[in-house]
Design a protein around this motif. Structure first.
Motif, short mmCIF file in Angstrom:
data_model
loop_
_atom_site.label_atom_id
_atom_site.label_comp_id
_atom_site.label_asym_id
_atom_site.label_seq_id
_atom_site.Cartn_x
_atom_site.Cartn_y
_atom_site.Cartn_z
N ARG A 78 0.84 -1.21 0.00
CA ARG A 78 0.00 0.00 0.00
C ARG A 78 0.87 1.24 0.00
NH1 ARG A 78 -5.24 1.59 1.53
NH2 ARG A 78 -5.92 -0.32 0.50
N TYR A 79 1.93 1.23 0.76
CA TYR A 79 2.82 2.40 0.80
C TYR A 79 3.42 2.66 -0.57
CZ TYR A 79 6.58 5.52 2.28
OH TYR A 79 7.42 6.59 2.40
N VAL A 80 3.84 1.59 -1.23
CA VAL A 80 4.40 1.76 -2.57
C VAL A 80 3.36 2.33 -3.52
CG1 VAL A 80 5.35 0.51 -4.54
CG2 VAL A 80 6.09 -0.05 -2.26
N GLU A 81 2.12 1.87 -3.38
CA GLU A 81 1.05 2.41 -4.25
C GLU A 81 0.86 3.89 -3.99
OE1 GLU A 81 -2.31 0.04 -3.31
OE2 GLU A 81 -1.89 -1.43 -4.87
N LEU A 82 0.92 4.28 -2.71
CA LEU A 82 0.74 5.70 -2.39
C LEU A 82 1.86 6.53 -3.01
CD1 LEU A 82 -0.23 5.37 1.35
CD2 LEU A 82 -1.70 6.20 -0.46
N LEU A 83 3.09 6.03 -2.88
CA LEU A 83 4.22 6.75 -3.46
C LEU A 83 4.05 6.85 -4.97
CD1 LEU A 83 7.25 5.17 -1.53
CD2 LEU A 83 6.42 7.50 -1.33
N ASP A 84 3.61 5.75 -5.55
CA ASP A 84 3.46 5.71 -6.99
C ASP A 84 2.43 6.73 -7.45
OD1 ASP A 84 2.24 3.58 -9.51
OD2 ASP A 84 4.25 4.42 -9.40
N LYS A 85 1.34 6.81 -6.70
CA LYS A 85 0.28 7.76 -7.07
C LYS A 85 0.79 9.18 -6.96
CE LYS A 85 -4.50 8.09 -7.08
NZ LYS A 85 -5.53 8.51 -6.17
N TYR A 86 1.56 9.45 -5.93
CA TYR A 86 2.01 10.82 -5.69
C TYR A 86 3.05 11.26 -6.72
CZ TYR A 86 3.78 14.91 -3.22
OH TYR A 86 4.17 16.18 -2.88
N PHE A 87 4.06 10.41 -6.91
CA PHE A 87 5.15 10.82 -7.80
C PHE A 87 4.88 10.48 -9.25
CE2 PHE A 87 8.19 12.37 -4.91
CZ PHE A 87 8.15 11.61 -3.76
N GLY A 88 3.92 9.62 -9.48
CA GLY A 88 3.66 9.18 -10.85
C GLY A 88 4.78 8.27 -11.31
N ASN A 89 4.55 6.97 -11.29
CA ASN A 89 5.57 5.99 -11.70
C ASN A 89 6.87 6.18 -10.91
OD1 ASN A 89 5.73 3.79 -13.25
ND2 ASN A 89 5.75 4.87 -15.20
N VAL A 90 6.75 5.96 -9.66
CA VAL A 90 7.87 6.28 -8.77
C VAL A 90 9.07 5.38 -9.05
CG1 VAL A 90 7.11 4.66 -6.99
CG2 VAL A 90 8.41 6.68 -6.35
N CYS A 91 10.25 5.94 -8.87
CA CYS A 91 11.47 5.15 -8.95
C CYS A 91 12.37 5.56 -7.80
CB CYS A 91 12.18 5.37 -10.29
SG CYS A 91 12.72 7.07 -10.49
N GLU A 92 13.49 4.91 -7.66
CA GLU A 92 14.32 5.17 -6.49
C GLU A 92 14.80 6.62 -6.45
OE1 GLU A 92 17.66 2.57 -6.08
OE2 GLU A 92 18.40 3.63 -4.31
N LEU A 93 15.09 7.19 -7.62
CA LEU A 93 15.59 8.56 -7.64
C LEU A 93 14.58 9.54 -7.06
CD1 LEU A 93 17.42 8.80 -11.07
CD2 LEU A 93 18.39 8.92 -8.80
N ASP A 94 13.30 9.27 -7.31
CA ASP A 94 12.28 10.16 -6.75
C ASP A 94 12.39 10.17 -5.24
OD1 ASP A 94 9.95 9.07 -9.22
OD2 ASP A 94 11.01 10.98 -9.09
N ILE A 95 12.60 9.00 -4.68
CA ILE A 95 12.66 8.91 -3.22
C ILE A 95 13.95 9.55 -2.71
CG2 ILE A 95 12.58 7.33 -1.27
CD1 ILE A 95 10.85 5.55 -2.83
N ILE A 96 15.01 9.46 -3.49
CA ILE A 96 16.26 10.07 -3.04
C ILE A 96 16.14 11.58 -3.02
CG2 ILE A 96 18.69 10.40 -3.59
CD1 ILE A 96 18.67 7.67 -4.87
N PHE A 97 15.63 12.15 -4.13
CA PHE A 97 15.63 13.60 -4.23
C PHE A 97 14.46 14.25 -3.50
CE2 PHE A 97 19.17 14.81 -6.74
CZ PHE A 97 19.52 13.68 -7.45
#
Lengths: 154, 751
Positions: free
Chosen positions: A86-105
């Motif tokens: 669920r957390y991954v889905e939330l991140l994905d929804k927020y960032f749009g196709n989330v990847c590790e770089l999104d989480i880093i920056f």
């Protein structure tokens, strides 16, 4: 209750750490070391549950990031897998196709989303839409303040 | 001063550093800039700076100088600064830091803020790192918020209250009235349920069981709600939570358990478990059924669900089913036995976690009925077992074999098999246990020694196997050499072969010092059991008289002495040992090649008694070294023997409740010296005896000197202590021997 939630890369670099129990710096570092060693040593198609001291460790790999959480004895491991998902889905929804770089920056945003989803080691909101709405509203509050600053936006 | 770089730029720079040193340099520069910025007045970029600091902290560098900045940011009126400030507080401050107390006031103010998002920030931070004092101060505020009409705040306040109750259980009463009202909240976010840890809260909430049942029913049978749906299950998080609460409430409560029986049956049968979410709910249901006082039909249903899980392809599900079965294997043994086949199959799984669970469960399922087949499987598992599970497996196998062994031969075979496969991972007490077992099974001596010999010639690397084999060959070497044995194909073994093997072990660098000691003793014992190669043994023993290893050297020197000075005693000393009892004193020591005293009541010849030699000590007792210890005693000196001018006095000293030190002092009142004075002592079976070296074996004439000998006794069972002492000495050219029985000791220790 979840004791901690860690995100780390395949090289063992930590990308997010959330502790739901007060621990000293050294203990935290030790736990991170132990988790990364244990989880990175696991082979691809093995079970997602481990046992470490008196905790159950649940981990899941999403692309290049490992999501790892430590649970107490009475917790439901299968549900923890769902929580991570669920957390991954939330991140994905927020960032749009989330990847590790999104989480880093944008690590602070990842924390904000986590804080909307989990609190005190428990799930606080089970509806994806509500969480998305809350984050949006908080961001709106934030942006209005930005008008006072003459700094470039994040 | 360098202008501060915005957050993402800094991250990019750090990531592009090619070495650790470069990265450290960049970070040091950045931290210096951040520190400088903190010292300035409000510069408008404060949130950026703190964010940078938090990133640096996440990389593992020290960031404590940001703590005060966090406190300042939290107090700022700007939302973005508050947000980062609270995040910083959660990351940098914990209850051990003093600065955390400073934010209590800010949190208090923010809890009454008009904006719900600021309230939520404060609540979140409190739930994450609130110390006991902070919780105590802010509990009334939280309680107020629990009654608020805003459901967003209510749910957060509820979780914050959970944290507070965890920290300070007494405050649970403060929140009890609000708890019930939360349950009827339509919103799916009923988070307060989990705080039901304190028993008082339980009392208040347990009458809510029917309501909970209703909620659950609603969830299970309701229509599709896209918001909360996960893979066809409507809101599994909430379902699991309700089930958990039902479990806590029904735990020792018949009434409550009855009320939930139907619901649990319904959930168990209707939930679709093809995806993880469904399996999670089913799993929680099973756990709940097992924990409450459910009726037997329901329990059978639960075990069947677990059995179905066992056959699932998904390893996770198999793992958790085995974990649950482990919990109930004691109470529902027969039910779990039905799934024994599947569990044993899981032993062959690739995954180490699954293997571990399967091993534990298999060991718990071993019973007298299935011991043979289970042992076959377990032994097969042992040969492919991962190293971290080996010692657990071997000890489990030994326990099972000991409890349910159908025959002695099977037992010995099993232990041998384990030693051959995993001898390096067995526990230390296995060797003496096995030796005791072998010595008891007297009709199997021939078979055992043959098997061990065969195992030994193929592999001498497993130390425990080597030790047991050496002991057996030493003891039963004559049976080995005789060749014929009905239970095993005959193999012609010559004396040279046997001595070759033992010498190889002695010389091999793989052998541990203990194994070499065993081998040397075995060679020595063979000197009475073989006929032709005694000279070879003599030469081996004398070579090792100058070995570097002190233990070996000592043994070799003693054995040499046995050959030279005490050859007349050699046969008696090296005779076959009597059968040891499981809890006999000799059993407690690690090296059973030293057999210690036997009982006092039988008139055993000298071989049965502990033999104590003066001079170059030849002593069976372990851990012996030639140090005389003269203790200072306070107990009285009693004369136990007086004859022919020889006077033997006894003195006792209690060291502990069960240990006693006895000192014999021998003096001579005749005109000539007494030479070759030796003392031998025997005590009842339950007492352990350890003789120290005597001070000498010559008692000077006319009381000019004495010989003292100390004996340490350990009487764990506090049996009545008796001792038989045999003296032997040469006086004026004649050899005298005499025996003294000491029935009462001059000390009140033994009652």
């Amino acid at each position: 209750m979840m004791r901690f939630l860690l995100l780390f890369s395949r090289q063992g670099k930590i990308r997010l750490q959330k502790w739901f129990l007060p621990l000293g710096e050294r203990e935290k570092k030790k736990i991170i070391r132990d988790m990364t060693t244990m989880v990175l040593a696991r082979k691809p198609r093995t079970c997602n549950f481990l046992h470490w001291k008196d905790l159950k460790i649940v981990y899941k790999r999403y692309a290049s990031l490992y999501f790892c959480c430590g649970l107490e004895e009475e917790d439901n491991e299968l549900l923890a897998l769902e929580v991570l998902h669920r957390y991954v889905e939330l991140l994905d929804k927020y960032f749009g196709n989330v990847c590790e770089l999104d989480i880093i920056f944008n690590f602070e945003k990842a924390y904000f989303i986590l804080d909307e989803f989990l609190m005190g080691g428990e799930v606080q909101e089970t509806s994806k839409q509500s969480i998305a709405k809350s984050i949006e509203a908080s961001d709106m509050l934030q942006e209005t303040m930005e008008e006072y600053m003459s700094k470039p936006a994040f | 001063m360098a202008p501060s770089v915005c957050l993402q730029e800094m991250i990019r720079v750090i990531r592009s550093a090619r070495t650790q040193g470069e990265e450290r340099g960049v970070i040091q520069r950045e931290c210096a800039a951040i520190r400088a910025q903190f010292r300035q007045a409000d510069s408008g970029g404060r949130s950026h700076n703190l964010a940078k600091l938090l990133y640096v902290h996440m990389l593992g560098y020290p960031a404590h100088f940001g703590q005060m900045e966090c406190v300042r940011m939290i107090a700022s009126p700007r939302y973005s600064e508050k947000r980062i400030g609270y995040l910083g507080a959660m990351m940098l401050l914990d209850e051990k830091q003093d600065a955390s107390l400073l934010i209590t006031n800010s949190i208090k103010n923010d809890l009454s803020h008009s904006s719900q998002y600021i309230q939520s920030l404060a609540l979140c931070t409190l739930a994450c790192m609130g110390s006991a004092e902070m919780c105590r101060d802010l509990a009334p505020e939280i309680e107020r918020l629990l009654k608020a009409s805003n459901s967003y705040i209510k749910k957060k306040a509820a979780l914050c209250a959970v944290h507070i109750v965890r920290k300070i259980p007494e405050l649970g009463e403060l929140f009890t009235p609000s708890a019930h009202s939360l349950l009827s909240d339509k919103n799916h976010g009923q988070s307060f349920l989990l705080s039901v840890r304190s028993p008082t809260l339980c009392l208040h909430v347990f009458h809510a069981v029917p309501e909970l049942v209703q909620i659950m029913k609603g969830l299970v049978t309701s229509g599709y709600s896209p918001e909360h749906n996960v893979a066809g299950i409507s809101d599994p998080f909430l379902q699991v939570r309700v089930l958990r609460l039902l479990r806590i409430l029904g735990r020792n409560n018949d009434e409550a358990s009855d009320a939930m029986n139907d619901l649990l049956a319904q959930v168990a049968t209707n939930t679709d478990s093809s995806k993880t979410a469904g399996s999670a709910v089913l799993y929680e249901t099973v756990l709940t059924i097992m924990d409450i006082k459910s009726e037997s039909g329901l329990r059978v249903l639960a075990v069947n669900i677990l059995g179905r899980f066992l056959l699932n392809n998904d390893r996770n599900i198999r793992y958790i089913s085995m974990t649950s079965l482990q919990k109930i294997v004691q109470t529902d043994h027969t039910a779990v036995q039905r799934h024994r086949g599947t569990i044993v199959d899981c032993l062959k799984d690739q995954d180490a976690s699954v293997k571990r669970r399967a091993l534990e469960l298999s060991l718990a399922l071993v019973s007298a009925a299935n011991i043979r087949s289970m042992m076959k499987e377990l032994l097969r598992f042992l040969s492919t077992c991962p190293p971290e599970l080996r010692s657990h497996a071997t000890s489990g196998i030994f326990n099972a074999a000991e409890r349910y062994a159908p025959s002695q031969r099977w037992h010995i075979d099993t232990i041998l098999h384990v030693l051959i496969t995993a001898g390096g991972d067995v526990r230390d007490e296995t060797v003496p246990n096995l030796i005791q077992l072998i010595s008891v099974a007297s009709e199997l001596h021939c078979y055992t020694v043959h098997k061990l010999y065969r195992a030994l010639i193929s592999d001498i690397s497993q130390q425990s196997l080597v030790q047991v084999a050496c002991w057996c060959i030493g003891e039963y070497g004559d049976l080995l050499l005789k060749g014929d044995c009905d239970e095993i194909e005959p193999m012609q073994v010559t004396e040279d072969d046997v001595l070759d093997v033992l010498e190889t072990i002695l010389q091999s660098h793989m052998s541990s010092p203990t194994s070499r000691g065993f081998a040397l003793t075995a060679i020595m014992k063979l000197s009475t059991r073989i006929t032709n190669n005694i000279d070879r043994i003599r030469s081996v023993v004398s070579i090792y008289g100058s070995c570097i290893d002190v233990e070996l050297q000592q043994r070799a020197v003693e054995y040499n002495a046995l050959f030279k000075k005490y050859d007349h005693m050699r046969a008696a000393v090296l005779e076959r040992m009597p059968i040891m009892d499981k809890n006999s004193p000799g059993h407690a020591n690690g090296d059973p090649s030293g057999e210690i005293t036997k009982d006092l009541i039988q008139t055993t010849p000298i071989q049965g008694l502990l033999i104590q030699e003066p001079g170059e000590l030849f002593c069976y007792s372990v851990g012996f070294n030639s140090v005389t210890c003269l203790c200072v005693f306070s107990a009285p000196n009693v004369t136990v023997y007086e004859k022919g001018g020889v006077n033997l006095k006894l003195q006792c000293d209690n060291q502990t409740e069960t240990a006693i030190t006895v000192t014999f002092t021998a003096s001579n009142s005749t005109q000539s010296d007494i030479t070759s004075f030796t003392l031998q002592a025997a005590v009842p079976k339950s007492v352990q005896l350890q003789m120290k070296a005597p001070s000498g074996d010559v008692i000077p004439a006319q009381g000019r000197g004495t010989v003292t000998q100390t004996i340490l006794l350990n009487n764990p069972n506090k049996a009545s202590l008796k001792m038989r002492v045999r003296l032997s000495y040469t006086s004026q050219g004649t050899l005298c021997q005499d025996m003294v029985q000491i029935d009462s000791f001059p000390s009140p220790a033994w009652n």
